[in-house]
Design a protein around this motif. Structure first.
Motif, short mmCIF file in Angstrom:
data_model
loop_
_atom_site.label_atom_id
_atom_site.label_comp_id
_atom_site.label_asym_id
_atom_site.label_seq_id
_atom_site.Cartn_x
_atom_site.Cartn_y
_atom_site.Cartn_z
N LEU A 297 -7.97 -7.80 13.04
CA LEU A 297 -8.50 -7.24 14.28
C LEU A 297 -8.23 -8.13 15.48
O LEU A 297 -7.77 -7.66 16.53
CB LEU A 297 -10.01 -6.98 14.13
N TYR A 300 -4.34 -8.65 15.96
CA TYR A 300 -3.69 -7.50 16.62
C TYR A 300 -3.74 -7.66 18.14
O TYR A 300 -2.73 -7.48 18.82
CB TYR A 300 -4.38 -6.21 16.19
N ASP A 321 -7.96 -1.49 22.53
CA ASP A 321 -7.99 -2.29 21.31
C ASP A 321 -7.57 -1.50 20.08
O ASP A 321 -7.78 -1.92 18.96
CB ASP A 321 -9.38 -2.89 21.10
N HIS A 322 -7.00 -0.32 20.28
CA HIS A 322 -6.48 0.47 19.16
C HIS A 322 -5.20 1.16 19.59
O HIS A 322 -4.83 1.17 20.77
CB HIS A 322 -7.52 1.49 18.67
N GLU A 326 -4.60 6.90 14.09
CA GLU A 326 -5.43 6.29 13.06
C GLU A 326 -4.61 5.53 12.03
O GLU A 326 -4.91 4.38 11.69
CB GLU A 326 -6.27 7.37 12.37
N ASP A 329 -2.68 2.53 13.64
CA ASP A 329 -3.64 1.48 13.97
C ASP A 329 -4.05 0.70 12.72
O ASP A 329 -4.12 -0.53 12.73
CB ASP A 329 -4.87 2.11 14.63
N LYS A 333 -3.26 -3.32 11.82
CA LYS A 333 -4.39 -4.24 11.69
C LYS A 333 -4.69 -4.64 10.25
O LYS A 333 -5.08 -5.77 9.98
CB LYS A 333 -5.65 -3.60 12.30
N VAL A 394 -7.90 7.20 17.60
CA VAL A 394 -8.49 6.45 16.49
C VAL A 394 -9.99 6.80 16.47
O VAL A 394 -10.80 6.15 17.13
CB VAL A 394 -8.26 4.94 16.64
N ALA A 397 -12.60 4.24 15.53
CA ALA A 397 -12.85 3.11 16.42
C ALA A 397 -14.15 3.29 17.19
O ALA A 397 -14.56 2.40 17.93
CB ALA A 397 -11.69 2.96 17.41
#
Length: 430
Positions: A297, A300, A321-322, A326, A329, A333, A394, A397
């Motif tokens: 996390l 990334y 941050d994504h 899905e 991502d 990560k 995502v 998230a």
């Protein structure tokens, strides 16, 4: 005959709590701030308060499978995959663990289908009313409820589809005003999707409707499928007349943004579609560099910043941050380990709820129980929708994505187990 003996037995406090949770999880999901957590909290607290009444009972095999899946994902979400250290926050683990205890509680005190169905209606209607209020009486440029517009739109679509399936499958047992209310609530749910001004949900809708129509057709429900298709045609016609010009404009804009990105226009990555393409390109290549366990996390974020600084990615990806997808991502990560678990997270509920002919034939007392089919259809609608949402967002998230997915599946399986148990009690031999 004694009139008092004809009255149904009063519900126990545990059963009342179960029914309340079944209504609240979908019923206030979008109409209250963090509404998706209200019913979940009721279920979690009930499972702890009445723990002595359900602890030690045998578990249904399907519930065990789902519980194992939830436990695995609880650990996975808690791990950062940065050198395999655990994250400092453990909130997702607690929420998933409480969902497992809730599943144990629901097997002993299974909710009936009725409060769950009313919850779907209330949830879709509430989402539509919130959307109308935000667009008509606030400065919001698009409806977002009490979360972001994409999450709001996706959950509203699930609730709208639940209302549609409820009307189609339970039509015979509903009186005229209930049928009309179901149709109105489904339209309000779709109105919330429209007023959210997002595109991701519309990608999901035709796919889920097609799968639903094929499954109902295989179950011999030709008339409901025909009525559903007619309603879909009328709904699409109404949608086109209501927002046809805007939809066409957004489609052409999307096409132009893709074309601009393909020719590497300098501003292409700043557009809505171009930014997603930039995220996907970056996440894919980052995943390829660390395919097994990904960058973690924090890794990334750090590696993304490094690649932007080196000119290998657009600066438009930095605020997020994504990766707006899905699977990609997860690949960037948590690598292939995370991708495999995410696919299992979708697939296990589909396998548990999928309405095969053999499963439907095991419903005692009739060739097919409409309430069981309704629960199974909702049980596959939730993961199918999430798979579609995951193409451009995502969903996991966000807290709303976790809570609605996990607790809806837990409630649906609890209600399914309870309905099957009730049928077997009435017809021990099939």
């Amino acid at each position: 005959m004694n009139p008092a003996a004809a009255r149904p037995a009063a519900l126990s406090p545990a059963m009342r709590a179960s029914q309340l949770a079944a209504f609240l999880v979908p019923g206030v999901a979008l109409s209250l701030p963090s509404g998706y957590s209200v019913g979940a909290a009721v279920l979690a607290l009930s499972s702890l308060i009445f723990v002595r009444q359900w602890w030690g009972r045998s578990w249904d095999r399907r519930a065990l499978v789902l519980a194992c899946m939830l436990a695995t994902m609880a650990v996975m979400w808690t791990m950062s995959f940065d050198d395999w250290h655990l994250r400092s926050r453990s909130d997702q683990f607690v929420k998933y663990a409480l969902a497992i205890t809730g599943l144990g509680f629901l097997q002993a005190f299974a909710p009936r289908v009725r409060p769950l169905g009313w919850g779907m209606l209330a949830g879709a209607l509430g989402a539509g009313l919130v959307a109308v209020y935000q667009m008509g009486w606030t400065d919001a440029h698009r409806a977002n409820g009490f979360t972001n517009a994409i999450q709001f739109s996706g959950i509203a679509l699930v609730l709208a589809l639940a209302c549609c399936f409820g009307v189609l499958l339970l039509w015979r047992s509903l009186v005229a005003w209930q049928r009309a209310l179901g149709l109105v609530c489904s339209l309000f749910g779709l109105l919330a999707v429209i007023l959210s001004d997002t595109r991701g949900s519309w990608i999901v809708l035709p796919f889920v409707l097609l799968v639903g129509a094929l499954l109902l057709w295989r179950c011999g429900l030709r008339k409901p499928v025909g009525l559903g298709l007619l309603a879909a045609v009328l709904g699409i016609g109404g949608l086109v007349s209501f927002k046809g010009g805007e939809m066409a404009q957004r489609y052409h804009t999307a096409v132009q943004e893709v074309q601009s990105y393909q020719v590497q226009d300098s501003n292409a990555a700043e557009t809505s579609v171009g930014q997603r393409l930039a995220h996907w390109h970056l996440a894919w290549h980052m995943g390829l560099d660390k395919p097994l366990t990904g960058w973690g996390l924090q890794g990334y974020i750090a590696e993304k910043a490094r690649r932007v600084a080196a000119g290998e990615a657009s600066a438009s990806v930095l605020p997020y941050d994504h990766a707006h997808n899905e699977l990609l991502d997860m690949f960037a990560k948590r690598g292939l380990v995370g991708v495999a678990l995410l696919l299992a997270f979708y697939t296990v509920p589909l396998l548990v709820f999928w309405p095969t002919r053999k499963r439907m034939a095991q419903c005692a007392g009739a060739p097919m129980d409409r309430q069981i089919l309704y629960l199974r259809m909702l049980g596959i609608t939730v993961p199918l929708c999430y798979m579609g949402f995951g193409l451009t967002q995502v969903f996991f998230a966000h807290n709303s994505g976790h809570m609605f997915y996990v607790y809806m599946l837990v409630l649906l399986l609890g209600a399914l187990i309870g309905r099957e148990r009730a049928l077997l009690a009435l017809h021990p031999k099939h």
